[in-house]
Design an enzyme around this catalytic site. Structure first.
Site, PDB file in Angstrom:
ATOM      1  CE  LYS A  63      -3.964   1.927   2.585  1.00 28.80           C
ATOM      2  NZ  LYS A  63      -4.842   1.791   3.782  1.00 28.80           N
ATOM      3  CB  SER A  82      -8.211   3.874   2.943  1.00 32.58           C
ATOM      4  OG  SER A  82      -7.372   3.148   3.806  1.00 32.58           O
ATOM      5  CB  SER A  94      -8.752   1.158   5.806  1.00 30.09           C
ATOM      6  OG  SER A  94      -9.381   2.403   5.784  1.00 30.09           O
TER       7      SER A  94
END
EC number: 6.3.5.7
Lengths: 95, 495
Positions: B78, B158, B182
């Site tokens: 990420k 997210s 998330s």
């Protein structure tokens, strides 16, 4: 509690985010929606309840107060938008 | 053997050790899949040179018999994780051009375990969002579609890029982070597994901070076994994060027996929301029946402060964010606004932050500033911290009464269309995290497991919440649920 444009402008100033005059009414209205949602917390009986400081009930680790790192001026400055003579450069602060 | 990029971590690991394939072959298969998946916008910085170099090194170690647990397995990282020499910008314009001189502890541990980094994954800006629509890179797109429609759907957020990449077989697994849901919400939206461990399990060092008392990293994987493998590599004590727990990390994979006989699974009545879709309700009931069938005892429980979790979160998270994001000032890294003649340092801060932060980030920083400001600190911030204590106590009470894990839906709906929430007020979007956010507030481990498809053919997930530090037991319950649910569906390839 309702937020007016003046309060919205004050909050933007405190947060150091430039918000144009014409964007303030919409911003104030969004704040009011969010704060209206948060307002529910007033219903909860919190008498005698301790505010949470740490979610894990453990004592934070300590270490000896000694220098463990350093001597990397070039690395520290490598990402600066403006670095001169080994320092971060900013607009003039003192007249 | 099937296409190499479609393998699970466990399958690829076993194939590597038997000499049936190489890390270079696995890595090349993933890199080719990434090249062909531009439409998903999942990988936003690709690092093929680093990947192939690490893959060659992994093959050499495998040859020599000195291979750590994840040796040679290609994964995505990420964009919130700082990776040395590779852009790490938290999907924000304000960190444009930022290339860290250091590596986050979690990504370093994965590298030390032999994993191969393929590149950086899309996400909501500063991890603030539930749909990956606040990213400076544009939306990540869910590989799943409704029936035969071609409406682009959100992969959730997210960690939307991580979820899309794993679901579309662009990598074998990916890292995510979870502040309010998330990891678990995007995992549920894309039919994959995601676990947020107990607060303190994974070091936060080198992960761009959003809300420090809630943020935790975790793996996003194709199944529960992979989650166990990758979580073990990510966990462990780190002196550079004072909240990192100095506890031994168990062999989570060895704990996957599938035997949950005698376990007490709680069903919290407060999670039965008004207007909850019948399909979610049914999924939940079916999940409880599966665990019962596997020998667990199902118990109705009460978590009375559940309805206050979201408002509590929307005080605490913005408050911490306003403090954490104060560091983006245009001085030390990232973007600095062009200044007009006569502009001083205050104008530099204000213009830089107005240009660099997107709308949602600005809004949360300002809400956080407001709830921390003189005169409101007690009414909002301190009150929220007290309610947080009560929310955590709800969980402590049911665990003290003998509950081993709690079963809930992961999300209140299946993936929605990109842009469908544009006109909704911000609170509507926040409701996506209604089932997941309590877990962050209480610091507990939570895992999302795919459990079925809705009528439109979209994946739906269930969440299991465990006792603190008992990820191994939690993953074993998730494993039993996975085996009973038998979710094997994959999105049809259109990209």
């Amino acid at each position: 509690m309702s937020i007016d444009q003046n309060t919205a402008a004050k909050v933007a100033k405190l947060a150091r985010i430039k918000v144009e005059e014409e964007a303030l009414p919409a911003l104030a209205s969004e704040f009011n929606t969010i704060l209206g949602f948060i307002e529910q917390l007033a219903e909860v009986d919190v008498e005698g309840v301790e505010p949470m400081v740490s979610v894990t009930p453990m004592r934070l680790k300590r270490r000896t107060d000694v220098v463990t790192d350093g001597n990397m001026q070039a690395k520290v400055l490598a990402n600066a938008p403006d670095a001169r003579e080994g320092f971060f450069a900013v607009p003039k602060v003192v007249e | 053997m099937s296409e190499l990029n479609t393998l699970t971590l466990a399958q690829a690991r076993d194939a590597l050790r038997k000499g049936e394939t190489t890390s270079v072959a696995l890595t090349e298969a993933c890199l080719a899949a990434i090249e062909g998946a531009g439409a998903l916008n999942a990988f936003v910085h690709k690092t093929p040179e680093i990947a192939l170099e690490r893959a060659r090194a992994a093959d050499a170690r495998l040859q020599s018999g000195d291979a750590p647990k994840m040796c040679g397995l290609p994964i995505g990282i990420k964009d919130l994780f700082c990776t040395r020499g590779v852009p790490s910008q938290a999907a924000s314009r304000i960190l444009e051009g930022f290339k860290p001189e250091y590596e986050s502890t979690v990504s370093q541990q994965l590298a030390d375990a032999g994993a191969v980094m393929l590149g950086k994954l899309n996400m909501d800006e500063f991890a603030m969002g539930s749909s990956n629509e606040t990213s400076c890179y544009g939306n990540a797109v869910n590989p799943w579609r409704r029936g035969n429609e071609d409406t682009p759907l959100t992969p959730g957020g997210s960690s939307g890029g991580s979820a899309a990449a794993v679901a579309a077989d662009l990598c074998l697994a990916a890292t995510g982070t979870d502040t309010g849901g998330s990891i678990r919400q995007p995992a549920a939206f894309t039919g994959i597994t995601g676990i947020k461990p107990t607060y303190g399990r994974c070091s936060r060092w080198g992960i761009v901070a959003f809300a420090s008392s809630l943020d935790q990293a975790g793996p996003m994987t194709k199944d529960v076994r992979d989650a166990a493998i990758m979580l073990e590599a990510m966990c462990g004590h780190d002196p550079k994060d004072s909240t990192s727990a100095d506890l031994a990390v168990p062999d989570f994979e060895a704990m996957l027996t599938g035997d949950i006989r005698g376990k007490k699974i709680g069903i919290p009545r407060e999670y039965r929301m008004d207007g909850m879709p019948a399909e979610i309700e049914k999924l939940w009931t079916d999940g409880a029946a599966m665990l019962k069938e596997a020998g667990a005892q199902i118990v109705d429980i009460s978590l009375p402060h559940t309805k206050y979790a979201l408002p509590t979160y929307y005080v605490i998270a913005p408050a911490e964010a306003s403090s954490n994001l104060a560091r983006y000032d245009g001085v030390r890294y990232g973007h600095r606004a062009k200044l007009a003649k006569g502009d001083g340092i205050t104008e530099m801060y204000e213009k830089t932050r107005a240009e660099g932060f997107g709308h949602e980030v600005q809004r949360r920083v300002m809400v956080g500033t407001y709830v921390l400001s003189a005169g409101f600190y007690d009414a909002y911030y301190n009150r929220a911290r007290k309610v947080r204590t009560l929310i955590k106590k709800d969980f402590e009470d049911v665990f003290a009464a003998g509950i081993d894990a709690i079963l809930t839906p992961a999300t209140p709906s299946a993936a929605f269309g990109l842009g469908e929430m544009t006109d909704a007020d911000p609170v509507q979007m926040y409701l996506n995290d209604v089932f997941t956010v309590t877990v962050n507030l209480a610091g507990l481990p939570g895992v999302a497991v795919p459990a079925g498809l809705d009528q439109q053919g979209l994946p739906l997930g269930l969440q299991l919440i465990g006792r603190p530090w008992e990820e191994g037991d939690l993953l074993n319950t998730a494993y039993a649920l996975e085996q009973a649910a038998g979710f094997l569906a994959k999105p049809g390839k259109w990209w």
